[in-house]
Design a protein around this motif. Structure first.
Motif, PDB file in Angstrom:
ATOM      1  N   GLY A  47       0.861  -1.183   0.000  1.00 27.49           N
ATOM      2  CA  GLY A  47       0.000   0.000   0.000  1.00 27.49           C
ATOM      3  C   GLY A  47       0.897   1.232   0.000  1.00 27.49           C
ATOM      4  N   LEU A  48       0.289   2.418   0.118  1.00 22.46           N
ATOM      5  CA  LEU A  48       1.101   3.635   0.067  1.00 22.46           C
ATOM      6  C   LEU A  48       2.141   3.686   1.173  1.00 22.46           C
ATOM      7  CD1 LEU A  48      -1.529   6.370  -0.877  1.00 22.46           C
ATOM      8  CD2 LEU A  48       0.495   5.706  -2.204  1.00 22.46           C
ATOM      9  N   SER A  49       1.811   3.149   2.362  1.00 21.03           N
ATOM     10  CA  SER A  49       2.776   3.215   3.464  1.00 21.03           C
ATOM     11  C   SER A  49       3.982   2.326   3.178  1.00 21.03           C
ATOM     12  CB  SER A  49       2.114   2.836   4.794  1.00 21.03           C
ATOM     13  OG  SER A  49       1.607   1.513   4.741  1.00 21.03           O
ATOM     14  N   ALA A 275       2.019 -12.643  -2.812  1.00 20.48           N
ATOM     15  CA  ALA A 275       2.905 -13.190  -1.791  1.00 20.48           C
ATOM     16  C   ALA A 275       2.375 -12.851  -0.400  1.00 20.48           C
ATOM     17  CB  ALA A 275       4.317 -12.644  -1.989  1.00 20.48           C
ATOM     18  N   PRO A 276       1.211 -13.409  -0.026  1.00 20.17           N
ATOM     19  CA  PRO A 276       0.700 -13.123   1.316  1.00 20.17           C
ATOM     20  C   PRO A 276       1.630 -13.672   2.392  1.00 20.17           C
ATOM     21  CG  PRO A 276      -0.638 -14.818   0.223  1.00 20.17           C
ATOM     22  CD  PRO A 276       0.314 -14.274  -0.797  1.00 20.17           C
ATOM     23  N   VAL A 277       2.024 -12.802   3.299  1.00 26.98           N
ATOM     24  CA  VAL A 277       2.919 -13.221   4.383  1.00 26.98           C
ATOM     25  C   VAL A 277       2.098 -13.956   5.438  1.00 26.98           C
ATOM     26  CG1 VAL A 277       4.312 -12.336   6.303  1.00 26.98           C
ATOM     27  CG2 VAL A 277       4.619 -11.435   3.983  1.00 26.98           C
ATOM     28  N   ARG A 278       2.560 -15.132   5.780  1.00 28.72           N
ATOM     29  CA  ARG A 278       1.866 -15.961   6.769  1.00 28.72           C
ATOM     30  C   ARG A 278       2.518 -15.881   8.147  1.00 28.72           C
ATOM     31  NH1 ARG A 278      -2.792 -16.675   3.979  1.00 28.72           N
ATOM     32  NH2 ARG A 278      -2.318 -17.382   1.871  1.00 28.72           N
ATOM     33  N   ARG A 425     -16.803  -3.596  -2.645  1.00 32.14           N
ATOM     34  CA  ARG A 425     -17.213  -3.896  -1.261  1.00 32.14           C
ATOM     35  C   ARG A 425     -15.970  -4.232  -0.447  1.00 32.14           C
ATOM     36  NH1 ARG A 425     -22.715  -7.312  -1.952  1.00 32.14           N
ATOM     37  NH2 ARG A 425     -22.510  -7.235   0.283  1.00 32.14           N
ATOM     38  N   TRP A 426     -15.516  -3.294   0.356  1.00 29.61           N
ATOM     39  CA  TRP A 426     -14.248  -3.468   1.069  1.00 29.61           C
ATOM     40  C   TRP A 426     -14.337  -4.493   2.196  1.00 29.61           C
ATOM     41  CZ3 TRP A 426      -9.712  -1.948  -0.763  1.00 29.61           C
ATOM     42  CH2 TRP A 426      -9.733  -1.039  -1.813  1.00 29.61           C
ATOM     43  N   ASP A 427     -15.521  -4.675   2.765  1.00 32.53           N
ATOM     44  CA  ASP A 427     -15.633  -5.640   3.879  1.00 32.53           C
ATOM     45  C   ASP A 427     -15.326  -7.053   3.406  1.00 32.53           C
ATOM     46  OD1 ASP A 427     -16.771  -3.274   4.615  1.00 32.53           O
ATOM     47  OD2 ASP A 427     -18.365  -4.169   5.794  1.00 32.53           O
TER      48      ASP A 427
HETATM   49  C1  LIG Z   1     -13.693   3.302   0.298  1.00 29.18           C
HETATM   50  C2  LIG Z   1     -12.520   4.084   0.795  1.00 29.18           C
HETATM   51  C3  LIG Z   1     -12.474   5.436   0.584  1.00 29.18           C
HETATM   52  C4  LIG Z   1     -11.369   6.173   1.009  1.00 29.18           C
HETATM   53  N1  LIG Z   1     -11.317   7.506   0.703  1.00 29.18           N
HETATM   54  C5  LIG Z   1     -10.174   8.194   0.946  1.00 29.18           C
HETATM   55  C6  LIG Z   1      -9.996   9.501   0.408  1.00 29.18           C
HETATM   56  O1  LIG Z   1     -10.857  10.013  -0.322  1.00 29.18           O
HETATM   57  N2  LIG Z   1      -8.829  10.149   0.685  1.00 29.18           N
HETATM   58  C7  LIG Z   1      -7.833   9.584   1.433  1.00 29.18           C
HETATM   59  O2  LIG Z   1      -6.790  10.226   1.628  1.00 29.18           O
HETATM   60  N3  LIG Z   1      -7.981   8.330   1.955  1.00 29.18           N
HETATM   61  C8  LIG Z   1      -9.113   7.622   1.715  1.00 29.18           C
HETATM   62  N4  LIG Z   1      -9.238   6.333   2.151  1.00 29.18           N
HETATM   63  C9  LIG Z   1      -8.211   5.790   3.076  1.00 29.18           C
HETATM   64  C10 LIG Z   1      -6.925   5.367   2.348  1.00 29.18           C
HETATM   65  O3  LIG Z   1      -7.247   4.447   1.348  1.00 29.18           O
HETATM   66  C11 LIG Z   1      -5.965   4.720   3.327  1.00 29.18           C
HETATM   67  O4  LIG Z   1      -5.713   5.583   4.415  1.00 29.18           O
HETATM   68  C12 LIG Z   1      -4.600   4.379   2.723  1.00 29.18           C
HETATM   69  O5  LIG Z   1      -4.691   3.944   1.398  1.00 29.18           O
HETATM   70  C13 LIG Z   1      -3.950   3.298   3.590  1.00 29.18           C
HETATM   71  O6  LIG Z   1      -2.684   2.914   3.075  1.00 29.18           O
HETATM   72  P1  LIG Z   1      -1.821   1.890   3.924  1.00 29.18           P
HETATM   73  O7  LIG Z   1      -0.576   1.649   3.185  1.00 29.18           O
HETATM   74  O8  LIG Z   1      -1.728   2.365   5.317  1.00 29.18           O
HETATM   75  O9  LIG Z   1      -2.697   0.547   4.006  1.00 29.18           O
HETATM   76  P2  LIG Z   1      -3.284  -0.385   2.809  1.00 29.18           P
HETATM   77  O10 LIG Z   1      -3.633   0.446   1.630  1.00 29.18           O
HETATM   78  O11 LIG Z   1      -4.373  -1.177   3.434  1.00 29.18           O
HETATM   79  O12 LIG Z   1      -2.066  -1.308   2.437  1.00 29.18           O
HETATM   80  C14 LIG Z   1      -1.775  -2.512   3.105  1.00 29.18           C
HETATM   81  C15 LIG Z   1      -1.281  -3.499   2.069  1.00 29.18           C
HETATM   82  O13 LIG Z   1      -0.879  -4.701   2.729  1.00 29.18           O
HETATM   83  C16 LIG Z   1      -1.331  -5.799   1.981  1.00 29.18           C
HETATM   84  N5  LIG Z   1      -1.406  -6.935   2.891  1.00 29.18           N
HETATM   85  C17 LIG Z   1      -2.305  -7.184   3.865  1.00 29.18           C
HETATM   86  N6  LIG Z   1      -2.006  -8.313   4.511  1.00 29.18           N
HETATM   87  C18 LIG Z   1      -0.879  -8.805   3.935  1.00 29.18           C
HETATM   88  C19 LIG Z   1      -0.076  -9.956   4.175  1.00 29.18           C
HETATM   89  N7  LIG Z   1      -0.343 -10.815   5.156  1.00 29.18           N
HETATM   90  N8  LIG Z   1       0.996 -10.160   3.373  1.00 29.18           N
HETATM   91  C20 LIG Z   1       1.327  -9.287   2.384  1.00 29.18           C
HETATM   92  N9  LIG Z   1       0.594  -8.175   2.131  1.00 29.18           N
HETATM   93  C21 LIG Z   1      -0.494  -7.932   2.900  1.00 29.18           C
HETATM   94  C22 LIG Z   1      -2.651  -5.356   1.411  1.00 29.18           C
HETATM   95  O14 LIG Z   1      -3.033  -6.115   0.292  1.00 29.18           O
HETATM   96  C23 LIG Z   1      -2.354  -3.908   1.074  1.00 29.18           C
HETATM   97  O15 LIG Z   1      -1.857  -3.777  -0.245  1.00 29.18           O
HETATM   98  C24 LIG Z   1     -10.310   5.548   1.716  1.00 29.18           C
HETATM   99  C25 LIG Z   1     -10.359   4.172   1.922  1.00 29.18           C
HETATM  100  C26 LIG Z   1     -11.442   3.445   1.455  1.00 29.18           C
HETATM  101  C27 LIG Z   1     -11.463   1.943   1.663  1.00 29.18           C
END
Ligand SMILES: Cc1cc2nc3c(=O)[nH]c(=O)nc-3n(C[C@H](O)[C@H](O)[C@H](O)COP(=O)(O)OP(=O)(O)OC[C@H]3O[C@@H](n4cnc5c(N)ncnc54)[C@H](O)[C@@H]3O)c2cc1C
Length: 492
Positions: A47-49, A275-278, A425-427
């Motif tokens: 993800g972005l982080s 590559a899901p980390v277990r 559907r994110w859930d």
């Molecule tokens: C419907 C919706 C609308 C939103 N609207 C906005 C908006 O308009 N503006 C805004 O700024 N933010 C918005 N957000 C929030 C934003 O999307 C998040 O804050 C941000 O993208 C989170 O990034 P992250 O890297 O923290 O987490 P994530 O994006 O959740 O990244 C985590 C990553 O880890 C991966 N992962 C999970 N488990 C495992 C594993 N076991 N092994 C390997 N990989 C794994 C996942 O697939 C994912 O790619 C919205 C979110 C949603 C769902």
């Protein structure tokens, strides 16, 4: 052991897709399954982080491998396919003032922004009555319900409380225990009398967090608003809810997914998909991270995702109780995005922004998601919290019918016949578990809050939930990636 060196990562000096081909990728698939890869840092989640952390650690000279469960980067940032080769925003979408770090990253990736369509009036639907209201008055995006004075008094009180929050460390607030002992629901009922004010406070919680206000710690909500700013500009509720001047002010040309997609492409084959980390095993010398099809040995690991999803990984030895318990107490909101595609943005001709707030039906908030040139009309509706939970198990046709019923009620008969619809559907997404963000119920932050960011030995935590400013947003995700990269670099 195959080591991904900085020299290889940087290739001919640029983090390009071609230049960043890691030796891991060159290894035959069968060998990758048996021989562990090696790197200074393994990052779990693209993800972005996670991607931001990878960018900064690589730039600091560290070798990095990113393991991503999905077949794509971006996590909660996702271009929803519309069935005709184009996409619309399925997840994170908007960017606004003081969201400096996502703005800088987007600029670096060459992704431009444009203003969210905001001309005309908003629709307000409550108690069976549809009304229109302008958003350029004193109330901004707040609909002028009968309870509005009551609401404004409550908002003033909230504003004063927000100022007392040490951003990112709400558990240190003088009244942290008192505020964390109640929900936003109980506070809003004790501090307002009218149905209108109470509905609008619930609508604020729903549209911002997609959680019922009964499920949200008051302390969490205060911190969320305090975080809606930057180091020089204090956070406010107005900045959270407004389109003009607020978090919904702008969108990305080509869709927000362009930012992680381009960043992942620059990082190249150090990002491994499917590559899901277990499991993550720590020893005195390092960590071994095991994913489907690949194992990585590294000095440090960054888990870059929400606490609830991080809790699905097996850790050995077990994590400190504070972190293990935090991951049990930080559930995701419930959310879906429903999109209707029309030949034109017809609501604009009717003098409407395309934004609405509703107290009934599947959709309780809408936006105009049309492309910058308005060449076709895209209406987006949030199916929030209880509404999407009610539709769990509903067929695609039933969700479509519910979504279109809401659009028609809010925008008239023209909304009933889109060219196509799509829903995200994110859930039901295994690697997100809901959205937009992980939310603390009462008691969690004061008992376990510091465990959000506190490293556990060689394990470091990122993800928007760990950010000080703009927690819950793309900006918070980028900030958390930058913070964890500094933390890990210093620890190596
Ligand atoms: C419907 C919706 C609308 C939103 N609207 C906005 C908006 O308009 N503006 C805004 O700024 N933010 C918005 N957000 C929030 C934003 O999307 C998040 O804050 C941000 O993208 C989170 O990034 P992250 O890297 O923290 O987490 P994530 O994006 O959740 O990244 C985590 C990553 O880890 C991966 N992962 C999970 N488990 C495992 C594993 N076991 N092994 C390997 N990989 C794994 C996942 O697939 C994912 O790619 C919205 C979110 C949603 C769902």
């Amino acid at each position: 052991m195959t080591r991904v060196s900085r020299r290889r990562l940087l290739g001919t000096g640029a983090l390009t897709a071609a230049g960043a081909v890691a030796s891991a990728a060159a290894a035959p698939a069968a060998a990758a399954r048996t021989a562990p890869l090696g790197a200074d840092v393994v990052i779990v989640g693209a993800g972005l982080s996670g991607l931001t952390a990878a960018r900064d650690l690589a730039a600091a000279g560290r070798s990095v491998i990113v393991l991503e469960a999905r077949e794509r980067p971006g996590g909660r940032v996702y271009g929803l396919p519309l069935g005709d080769g184009t996409t619309s925003e399925g997840g994170a979408e908007f960017i606004g003032p003081t969201q400096d770090r996502i703005a800088a990253l987007a600029g670096e990736m060459g992704v431009e922004t444009f203003k969210t369509y905001n001309e005309g009036k908003n629709v307000y639907y409550r108690n069976g009555k549809r009304s229109l209201y302008a958003t350029d008055g004193l109330l901004g995006a707040v609909p002028p319900d009968w309870g509005v004075i009551d609401l404004e008094l409550a908002l003033l009180k909230l504003g004063a409380m927000i100022k007392e929050i040490p951003v990112g460390e709400p558990w240190k607030a003088a009244k942290a225990e008192e505020w964390d002992a109640q929900t936003f629901y109980t506070w809003s009922r004790s501090n307002s009398l009218s149905g209108g004010a109470r509905f609008l406070m619930d609508a604020f919680a729903s549209s911002t967090l997609s959680m019922r206000s009964q499920e949200i710690s008051l302390l969490y909500l205060l911190n969320y608003a305090a975080a809606a700013g930057n180091e020089s500009t204090p956070g406010t509720i107005d900045r959270l809810i407004n389109t003009k001047g607020g978090a919904q002010e702008s969108r990305f040309v080509g869709g927000s997914q362009e930012v992680p997609v381009r960043l992942a492409a620059r990082l190249g084959d150090i990002v491994r998909y499917n590559a899901p980390v277990r499991s993550i095993a720590s020893t005195a010398d390092g960590v071994t991270v095991t994913a489907d099809g690949v194992t990585v040995s590294a000095k440090r690991v960054v888990v870059a995702m929400s606490p609830a999803i991080a809790g699905k990984i097996d850790y050995s030895p077990g994590l400190p109780a504070s972190r293990a318990q935090l991951m049990q107490r930080y559930p995701m909101g419930s959310i879906a995005k429903f999109v209707g595609v029309y030949d034109t943005p017809f609501w604009r001709e009717d003098g409407l922004t395309g934004q609405a707030v509703a107290d009934s039906g599947a959709i309780d908030a809408t936006f105009d998601n049309s492309p910058p040139d308005g060449s076709r009309g895209i209406l987006m509706g949030f199916i929030n919290q209880a509404n999407i939970r009610k539709l769990d198990g509903a067929s695609a046709d039933e969700v479509r019918a519910a979504g279109l019923a809401s659009f028609t009620k809010l925008f008239g008969d023209k909304a009933a016949a889109p060219r196509m619809t799509a829903v995200q559907r994110w859930d039901n997404e295994m690697w997100s578990g809901g959205g937009p963000v992980g939310i603390a119920p009462p008691g969690a932050l004061t008992a376990f809050g510091p465990a959000l960011r506190e490293p556990c030995g060689r394990i470091h935590w990122a993800g928007t939930e760990t950010s000080d400013y703009w927690t819950g947003y793309m900006d918070g995700a980028v900030r958390s990636g930058e913070r964890v990269a500094r933390e890990v670099h210093a620890a190596l």
